[in-house]
Design a protein around this motif. Structure first.
Motif, mmCIF file in Angstrom:
data_model
loop_
_atom_site.group_PDB
_atom_site.id
_atom_site.type_symbol
_atom_site.label_atom_id
_atom_site.label_comp_id
_atom_site.label_asym_id
_atom_site.label_seq_id
_atom_site.Cartn_x
_atom_site.Cartn_y
_atom_site.Cartn_z
ATOM 1 N N LYS A 93 -6.597 -4.869 -6.067
ATOM 2 C CA LYS A 93 -5.383 -3.780 -5.881
ATOM 3 C C LYS A 93 -5.786 -3.001 -4.340
ATOM 4 O O LYS A 93 -4.710 -2.759 -3.620
ATOM 5 N N LEU A 94 -6.893 -2.680 -4.186
ATOM 6 C CA LEU A 94 -7.226 -2.080 -2.840
ATOM 7 C C LEU A 94 -6.887 -3.013 -1.683
ATOM 8 O O LEU A 94 -6.430 -2.422 -0.505
ATOM 9 N N ALA A 95 -7.176 -4.037 -1.840
ATOM 10 C CA ALA A 95 -7.110 -5.078 -0.639
ATOM 11 C C ALA A 95 -5.553 -5.247 -0.517
ATOM 12 O O ALA A 95 -5.042 -5.315 0.784
ATOM 13 N N ALA A 96 -4.819 -5.234 -1.473
ATOM 14 C CA ALA A 96 -3.161 -5.407 -1.579
ATOM 15 C C ALA A 96 -2.591 -4.084 -0.737
ATOM 16 O O ALA A 96 -1.812 -4.308 0.141
ATOM 17 N N GLU A 100 -0.817 -3.308 3.113
ATOM 18 C CA GLU A 100 0.363 -2.945 3.341
ATOM 19 C C GLU A 100 0.330 -1.858 4.464
ATOM 20 O O GLU A 100 1.094 -2.019 5.217
ATOM 21 N N ILE A 101 -0.810 -1.003 4.632
ATOM 22 C CA ILE A 101 -1.041 -0.386 5.828
ATOM 23 C C ILE A 101 -1.214 -1.219 7.068
ATOM 24 O O ILE A 101 -0.926 -0.650 8.110
ATOM 25 N N ARG A 102 -1.959 -2.160 6.820
ATOM 26 C CA ARG A 102 -2.261 -3.214 8.204
ATOM 27 C C ARG A 102 -0.979 -3.585 8.672
ATOM 28 O O ARG A 102 -0.802 -3.573 9.791
ATOM 29 N N LEU A 175 -13.368 -7.243 3.135
ATOM 30 C CA LEU A 175 -12.771 -7.371 1.723
ATOM 31 C C LEU A 175 -12.089 -8.448 1.637
ATOM 32 O O LEU A 175 -11.971 -9.259 0.631
ATOM 33 N N PHE A 176 -10.955 -8.550 2.865
ATOM 34 C CA PHE A 176 -10.365 -9.761 2.724
ATOM 35 C C PHE A 176 -10.816 -11.259 2.805
ATOM 36 O O PHE A 176 -10.663 -12.357 2.159
ATOM 37 N N ILE A 177 -12.007 -11.298 3.570
ATOM 38 C CA ILE A 177 -12.853 -12.346 3.788
ATOM 39 C C ILE A 177 -13.524 -12.544 2.306
ATOM 40 O O ILE A 177 -13.360 -13.809 1.749
ATOM 41 N N ASP A 178 -13.878 -11.897 1.800
ATOM 42 C CA ASP A 178 -14.605 -12.007 0.360
ATOM 43 C C ASP A 178 -13.636 -12.379 -0.683
ATOM 44 O O ASP A 178 -13.890 -13.370 -1.374
ATOM 45 N N LEU A 179 -12.535 -11.844 -0.898
ATOM 46 C CA LEU A 179 -11.508 -11.970 -1.656
ATOM 47 C C LEU A 179 -10.912 -13.707 -1.534
ATOM 48 O O LEU A 179 -10.495 -14.255 -2.398
ATOM 49 N N THR A 180 -10.749 -13.859 -0.163
ATOM 50 C CA THR A 180 -10.062 -15.188 0.064
ATOM 51 C C THR A 180 -11.136 -16.159 0.216
ATOM 52 O O THR A 180 -10.799 -17.298 0.412
ATOM 53 N N TYR A 217 -0.947 -14.800 6.588
ATOM 54 C CA TYR A 217 -1.671 -15.695 5.929
ATOM 55 C C TYR A 217 -2.697 -14.846 4.879
ATOM 56 O O TYR A 217 -2.958 -15.593 3.841
ATOM 57 N N ASN A 218 -3.322 -13.881 5.341
ATOM 58 C CA ASN A 218 -4.064 -12.999 4.190
ATOM 59 C C ASN A 218 -3.198 -12.595 2.984
ATOM 60 O O ASN A 218 -3.748 -12.784 1.830
ATOM 61 N N ARG A 219 -2.067 -12.177 3.411
ATOM 62 C CA ARG A 219 -1.101 -11.896 2.140
ATOM 63 C C ARG A 219 -1.024 -12.893 1.201
ATOM 64 O O ARG A 219 -1.056 -12.663 -0.136
ATOM 65 N N ARG A 220 -0.663 -13.846 1.546
ATOM 66 C CA ARG A 220 -0.393 -15.214 1.045
ATOM 67 C C ARG A 220 -1.418 -15.530 -0.097
ATOM 68 O O ARG A 220 -1.322 -15.795 -1.251
ATOM 69 N N LEU A 221 -2.870 -15.474 0.502
ATOM 70 C CA LEU A 221 -3.912 -15.930 -0.362
ATOM 71 C C LEU A 221 -4.132 -14.906 -1.404
ATOM 72 O O LEU A 221 -4.696 -15.207 -2.474
ATOM 73 N N ILE A 222 -3.939 -13.541 -0.967
ATOM 74 C CA ILE A 222 -4.446 -12.290 -1.804
ATOM 75 C C ILE A 222 -3.229 -12.569 -3.127
ATOM 76 O O ILE A 222 -3.640 -12.303 -4.427
#
Length: 225
Positions: A93-96, A100-102, A175-180, A217-222
């Protein structure tokens, strides 16, 4: 009697070092004089200067690199996790929410960097892009260089507030690198390169679009995860 609100010597020296950084107009990444030179300039003992530098390092004003020296931090005075993201348990949830902020921040920051970056800024961004790409191709951890790449773009925007917001972005990258699961290697290489070339060409619209695609790209994978 010494009052509790009086500063001790290392604290006073740390203030003096901050004054020196400001007076000399040292920028993030610039190297400070060595311990002996600082001690002479400040009229203090080396041990006191050493303690003062430790205080500044704890406040993220300077970064001490063993065997190299003391440097002005990338975002002086801004702590790594000012918003307490470490203590948020739901990382997905934090990543998502961070994403949004990014989306609100980074395309505009990239556009400003394209419009305002100087040759030295472009050289640094290009160097970090190359280093990140090399690590990705070798299958090595590129997190640190990725963070430095985005930080360099933020600094190149020449907006005084943006570097103070970088911890939000910097918290998101690992965080994104880890989750993806670090699967976006080629996409990261391609979009980093496009962002870099757009900034180098001073093409603000192109830089904004490239950064937006990088985030897509990050959003799609998350979302898929």
């Amino acid at each position: 009697m010494i009052h509790s609100d009086e500063k001790n010597l290392p604290e006073k020296l740390s203030d003096d070092i901050v004054s020196y950084i400001l007076e000399e107009k040292l920028q993030p990444g610039d190297r400070l004089p060595n311990e002996s030179v600082l001690a002479e300039k400040l009229g203090a003992g080396r041990s006191s200067v050493r303690e003062a530098v430790k205080l500044l390092a704890s406040r993220n004003i300077v970064t001490v690199r063993q065997g190299s020296g003391t440097y002005v931090s990338a975002s002086p005075g801004v702590v790594e996790d000012p918003l307490g993201f470490t203590f948020i348990g739901d990382k997905r949830k934090l990543a998502a929410d961070l994403l949004e902020i990014r989306f609100l921040l980074e395309p505009s920051v990239a556009a400003w960097a394209a419009a305002r970056a100087e040759e030295e800024d472009i050289r640094r961004i290009r160097k970090l892009c190359d280093e990140t790409e090399q690590l990705l191709k070798e299958g090595k951890d590129h997190t640190k260089k990725d963070v430095e790449f985005h930080t360099a773009i933020g600094i190149s925007s020449k907006n005084l507030v943006v570097p103070r917001l970088m911890p939000v972005i910097n918290s998101a990258v690992p965080l994104f690198i880890d989750l993806t699961k670090n699967v976006l290697r080629q996409e990261t290489i391609d979009t980093h390169r496009e962002i870099t070339e757009a900034i180098a060409a001073h093409d603000a619209a192109r830089a904004s679009d490239a950064m937006y695609l990088h985030l897509v790209y990050n959003r799609r994978l998350i979302r898929e995860a």
